[in-house]
Design an enzyme around this catalytic site. Structure first.
Site, PDB file in Angstrom:
ATOM      1  N   ASN A 169       0.796  -1.227   0.000  1.00  0.00           N
ATOM      2  CA  ASN A 169       0.000   0.000   0.000  1.00  0.00           C
ATOM      3  C   ASN A 169       0.832   1.281   0.000  1.00  0.00           C
ATOM      4  O   ASN A 169       0.320   2.341  -0.363  1.00  0.00           O
ATOM      5  CB  ASN A 169      -0.926  -0.077   1.236  1.00  0.00           C
ATOM      6  CG  ASN A 169      -1.528   1.238   1.594  1.00  0.00           C
ATOM      7  OD1 ASN A 169      -2.451   1.708   0.921  1.00  0.00           O
ATOM      8  ND2 ASN A 169      -0.990   1.880   2.622  1.00  0.00           N
ATOM      9  N   TYR A 208       2.457   9.483 -11.428  1.00  0.00           N
ATOM     10  CA  TYR A 208       1.577   8.790 -10.484  1.00  0.00           C
ATOM     11  C   TYR A 208       0.562   7.925 -11.234  1.00  0.00           C
ATOM     12  O   TYR A 208       0.350   6.755 -10.910  1.00  0.00           O
ATOM     13  CB  TYR A 208       0.850   9.819  -9.607  1.00  0.00           C
ATOM     14  CG  TYR A 208      -0.035   9.220  -8.549  1.00  0.00           C
ATOM     15  CD1 TYR A 208       0.496   8.786  -7.337  1.00  0.00           C
ATOM     16  CD2 TYR A 208      -1.411   9.080  -8.744  1.00  0.00           C
ATOM     17  CE1 TYR A 208      -0.315   8.246  -6.355  1.00  0.00           C
ATOM     18  CE2 TYR A 208      -2.229   8.537  -7.766  1.00  0.00           C
ATOM     19  CZ  TYR A 208      -1.675   8.129  -6.571  1.00  0.00           C
ATOM     20  OH  TYR A 208      -2.479   7.576  -5.605  1.00  0.00           O
ATOM     21  N   LYS A 228       0.226   3.770 -11.164  1.00  0.00           N
ATOM     22  CA  LYS A 228      -0.954   3.045 -10.693  1.00  0.00           C
ATOM     23  C   LYS A 228      -1.506   2.120 -11.789  1.00  0.00           C
ATOM     24  O   LYS A 228      -2.058   1.062 -11.499  1.00  0.00           O
ATOM     25  CB  LYS A 228      -2.012   4.035 -10.201  1.00  0.00           C
ATOM     26  CG  LYS A 228      -1.562   4.808  -8.956  1.00  0.00           C
ATOM     27  CD  LYS A 228      -1.179   3.870  -7.815  1.00  0.00           C
ATOM     28  CE  LYS A 228      -0.873   4.590  -6.533  1.00  0.00           C
ATOM     29  NZ  LYS A 228      -0.490   3.683  -5.424  1.00  0.00           N
ATOM     30  N   THR A 258      -6.754  12.084   3.083  1.00  0.00           N
ATOM     31  CA  THR A 258      -5.528  11.697   3.800  1.00  0.00           C
ATOM     32  C   THR A 258      -4.438  12.702   3.469  1.00  0.00           C
ATOM     33  O   THR A 258      -4.562  13.505   2.539  1.00  0.00           O
ATOM     34  CB  THR A 258      -5.040  10.286   3.407  1.00  0.00           C
ATOM     35  OG1 THR A 258      -4.581  10.317   2.056  1.00  0.00           O
ATOM     36  CG2 THR A 258      -6.106   9.227   3.568  1.00  0.00           C
TER      37      THR A 258
HETATM   38  P1  NAD Z   1      -0.278   8.540   3.215  1.00  0.00           P
HETATM   39  O1  NAD Z   1       0.689   9.539   2.682  1.00  0.00           O
HETATM   40  O2  NAD Z   1      -1.156   8.912   4.358  1.00  0.00           O
HETATM   41  O3  NAD Z   1       0.472   7.169   3.544  1.00  0.00           O
HETATM   42  C1  NAD Z   1       1.459   6.632   2.709  1.00  0.00           C
HETATM   43  C2  NAD Z   1       2.525   5.982   3.565  1.00  0.00           C
HETATM   44  O4  NAD Z   1       3.498   5.371   2.702  1.00  0.00           O
HETATM   45  C3  NAD Z   1       3.295   6.980   4.449  1.00  0.00           C
HETATM   46  O5  NAD Z   1       3.298   6.540   5.791  1.00  0.00           O
HETATM   47  C4  NAD Z   1       4.701   6.986   3.862  1.00  0.00           C
HETATM   48  O6  NAD Z   1       5.729   7.189   4.824  1.00  0.00           O
HETATM   49  C5  NAD Z   1       4.774   5.589   3.261  1.00  0.00           C
HETATM   50  N1  NAD Z   1       5.817   5.502   2.234  1.00  0.00           N
HETATM   51  C6  NAD Z   1       6.049   6.374   1.223  1.00  0.00           C
HETATM   52  N2  NAD Z   1       7.110   5.979   0.517  1.00  0.00           N
HETATM   53  C7  NAD Z   1       7.561   4.827   1.087  1.00  0.00           C
HETATM   54  C8  NAD Z   1       8.637   3.929   0.789  1.00  0.00           C
HETATM   55  N3  NAD Z   1       9.470   4.173  -0.222  1.00  0.00           N
HETATM   56  N4  NAD Z   1       8.804   2.846   1.576  1.00  0.00           N
HETATM   57  C9  NAD Z   1       7.970   2.613   2.618  1.00  0.00           C
HETATM   58  N5  NAD Z   1       6.939   3.419   2.947  1.00  0.00           N
HETATM   59  C10 NAD Z   1       6.737   4.520   2.179  1.00  0.00           C
HETATM   60  O7  NAD Z   1      -1.183   8.143   1.952  1.00  0.00           O
HETATM   61  P2  NAD Z   1      -2.502   7.253   1.758  1.00  0.00           P
HETATM   62  O8  NAD Z   1      -3.537   8.157   1.203  1.00  0.00           O
HETATM   63  O9  NAD Z   1      -2.793   6.425   2.948  1.00  0.00           O
HETATM   64  O10 NAD Z   1      -1.994   6.368   0.537  1.00  0.00           O
HETATM   65  C11 NAD Z   1      -1.812   4.982   0.615  1.00  0.00           C
HETATM   66  C12 NAD Z   1      -1.893   4.434  -0.789  1.00  0.00           C
HETATM   67  O11 NAD Z   1      -3.164   4.763  -1.355  1.00  0.00           O
HETATM   68  C13 NAD Z   1      -0.856   4.999  -1.761  1.00  0.00           C
HETATM   69  O12 NAD Z   1      -0.372   3.970  -2.584  1.00  0.00           O
HETATM   70  C14 NAD Z   1      -1.650   5.992  -2.573  1.00  0.00           C
HETATM   71  O13 NAD Z   1      -1.101   6.209  -3.847  1.00  0.00           O
HETATM   72  C15 NAD Z   1      -2.995   5.307  -2.645  1.00  0.00           C
HETATM   73  N6  NAD Z   1      -4.121   6.157  -2.985  1.00  0.00           N
HETATM   74  C16 NAD Z   1      -4.410   7.248  -2.255  1.00  0.00           C
HETATM   75  C17 NAD Z   1      -5.478   8.056  -2.627  1.00  0.00           C
HETATM   76  C18 NAD Z   1      -5.805   9.307  -1.853  1.00  0.00           C
HETATM   77  O14 NAD Z   1      -6.636  10.087  -2.314  1.00  0.00           O
HETATM   78  N7  NAD Z   1      -5.189   9.535  -0.700  1.00  0.00           N
HETATM   79  C19 NAD Z   1      -6.257   7.728  -3.736  1.00  0.00           C
HETATM   80  C20 NAD Z   1      -5.950   6.592  -4.465  1.00  0.00           C
HETATM   81  C21 NAD Z   1      -4.866   5.812  -4.079  1.00  0.00           C
END
Ligand code: NAD
Length: 258
Positions: free
Chosen positions: A90, A158, A162, A193
Site C-alpha cells: 500500500n 503517479y 498506478k 488523507t
Molecule cells: P499517506 O501519505 O497517508 O500514507 C502513505 C505511507 O506510505 C506513508 O506513511 C509513507 O511514509 C509511506 N511511504 C512512502 N514511501 C515509502 C517507501 N518508499 N517505503 C515505505 N513506505 C513509504 O497516503 P494514503 O492516502 O494512505 O496512501 C496509501 C496508498 O493509497 C498509496 O499507494 C496511494 O497512492 C494510494 N491512494 C491514495 C489516494 C488518496 O486520495 N489519498 C487515492 C488513491 C490511491
C-alpha cells in the site's frame, strides 16, 4: 468470529492513512501485523497502538523501493510470526512536482515509479514464496481510480505507476490462481488523507476534485481499510484479479448530482 484469526499480515505504508487504519483494523480482526514504513516514528506508533489494544504487531522500517529492504521485511515478518498469509502493498507517494509529460522531470518519474510500481513488484516477488509456504493467502496492491480513468489534473508519473500496479496485479492473480494465492487491486477514490490533501493544497483545488464525486465528499482511510479487510479475509474467497473500486461512485459517474 474475527475475520483474520490466526493470520499473519504485512502492511506497507502503515505509518499513515490507509496503511495505519488497515493495520489497526486487521489486528482488531485477529491478525498478527507487521507494520512497514519508511517513516520510523509514526510506524512504531501504529504497532504500539495495536499492542496497547491487546493485539500483536511488529514495526519494520523499510523503503519498499529498495530490494534488500523488501527481502528483509518479509524475512523479519516470517521469522517473528512464523508465516505470511496477507500482504497489503500500500505504500505510495504523490509528488508535488508531478505534472504533465512536458513539465515533469525524469527524476520525479523515476522516484514515483520506483516506489509506487517497482515497490509493489518487489513486495510480491518476496511475499509470494512466503505465502505459498504458509499454505496460501491474499495479496492486495493499492492502485487508484486514476488507473482506470483519465483526469485533467496532471500527475503523469503517479497515473502511470498506478496503471502498472493494476496490470501486474491482474497477471499475478492469474499466474497464482491455482496456488491458493489471490491477488487484487484496491482502487481508492480521492481520500481525505495527508497524501492527497497536501497535493490539493487550496480549497479551490479540493472543491474542483469533489465536483466529480457523486457522494460529494472525500473518502476516509478507514473506509479503505474495511474494503482491504474484505479482500484480505476468506470472505472474498472467490475474488481475484479485480480492480476493487472504492470511490464514492466516481468511476460510475457521467454527470454528478448538484
Ligand atoms: P499517506 O501519505 O497517508 O500514507 C502513505 C505511507 O506510505 C506513508 O506513511 C509513507 O511514509 C509511506 N511511504 C512512502 N514511501 C515509502 C517507501 N518508499 N517505503 C515505505 N513506505 C513509504 O497516503 P494514503 O492516502 O494512505 O496512501 C496509501 C496508498 O493509497 C498509496 O499507494 C496511494 O497512492 C494510494 N491512494 C491514495 C489516494 C488518496 O486520495 N489519498 C487515492 C488513491 C490511491
Amino acid at each position: 468470529m474475527p475475520h483474520l484469526e490466526d493470520k499473519v499480515a504485512l502492511i506497507t505504508g502503515a505509518a499513515s492513512g490507509i496503511g495505519r487504519e488497515s493495520a489497526l483494523l486487521f489486528a482488531a480482526e485477529g491478525a498478527k501485523v507487521a507494520c512497514v514504513d519508511l517513516t520510523e516514528e509514526a510506524n512504531v506508533a501504529t504497532a504500539a497502538a495495536i499492542e496497547a489494544a491487546g493485539g500483536e504487531a511488529v514495526a519494520i522500517t523499510a523503503d519498499v523501493s529498495q530490494p534488500a529492504n523488501v527481502a528483509e521485511m518479509v524475512e523479519a515478518t516470517v521469522s517473528r510470526f512464523g508465516a505470511l498469509h496477507v500482504a497489503f502493498n500500500n505504500a505510495g507517494i504523490m509528488h508535488s512536482e508531478d505534472s504533465d509529460a512536458v513539465a515533469t522531470d525524469e527524476n520525479i518519474w523515476d522516484l514515483t515509479m520506483n516506489i509506487n510500481a517497482k515497490g509493489v513488484f518487489l513486495g510480491c516477488k518476496h511475499q509470494i514464496p512466503a505465502i505459498r509456504e504458509s499454505g496460501g493467502g491474499s495479496i492486495i496492491n493499492t492502485a487508484s481510480f486514476v488507473a482506470i480513468m483519465g483526469a485533467a489534473t496532471p500527475q503523469i508519473a503517479y497515473t502511470a505507476s498506478k496503471g502498472a500496479v493494476l496490470a501486474l496485479t491482474r497477471e499475478l492473480a492469474i499466474v497464482h490462481a491455482r496456488e491458493n494465492i489471490r491477488v487484487n487491486a484496491l482502487c481508492p477514490g480521492p481520500l481525505r488523507t495527508e497524501l492527497l490533501m497536501s497535493f490539493l493544497d487550496t480549497d479551490e483545488k479540493k472543491q474542483r476534485r469533489l465536483v466529480h464525486v457523486p457522494m460529494g465528499r472525500f473518502g476516509e482511510a478507514a473506509e479503505m481499510a474495511k474494503a482491504a479487510l474484505f479482500l484480505a479475509s476468506d470472505e472474498s474467497s472467490y475474488v481475484t484479479g479485480t480492480d476493487f473500486l472504492v470511490d464514492g461512485g466516481l468511476a460510475a459517474a457521467y454527470v454528478t448530482p448538484e
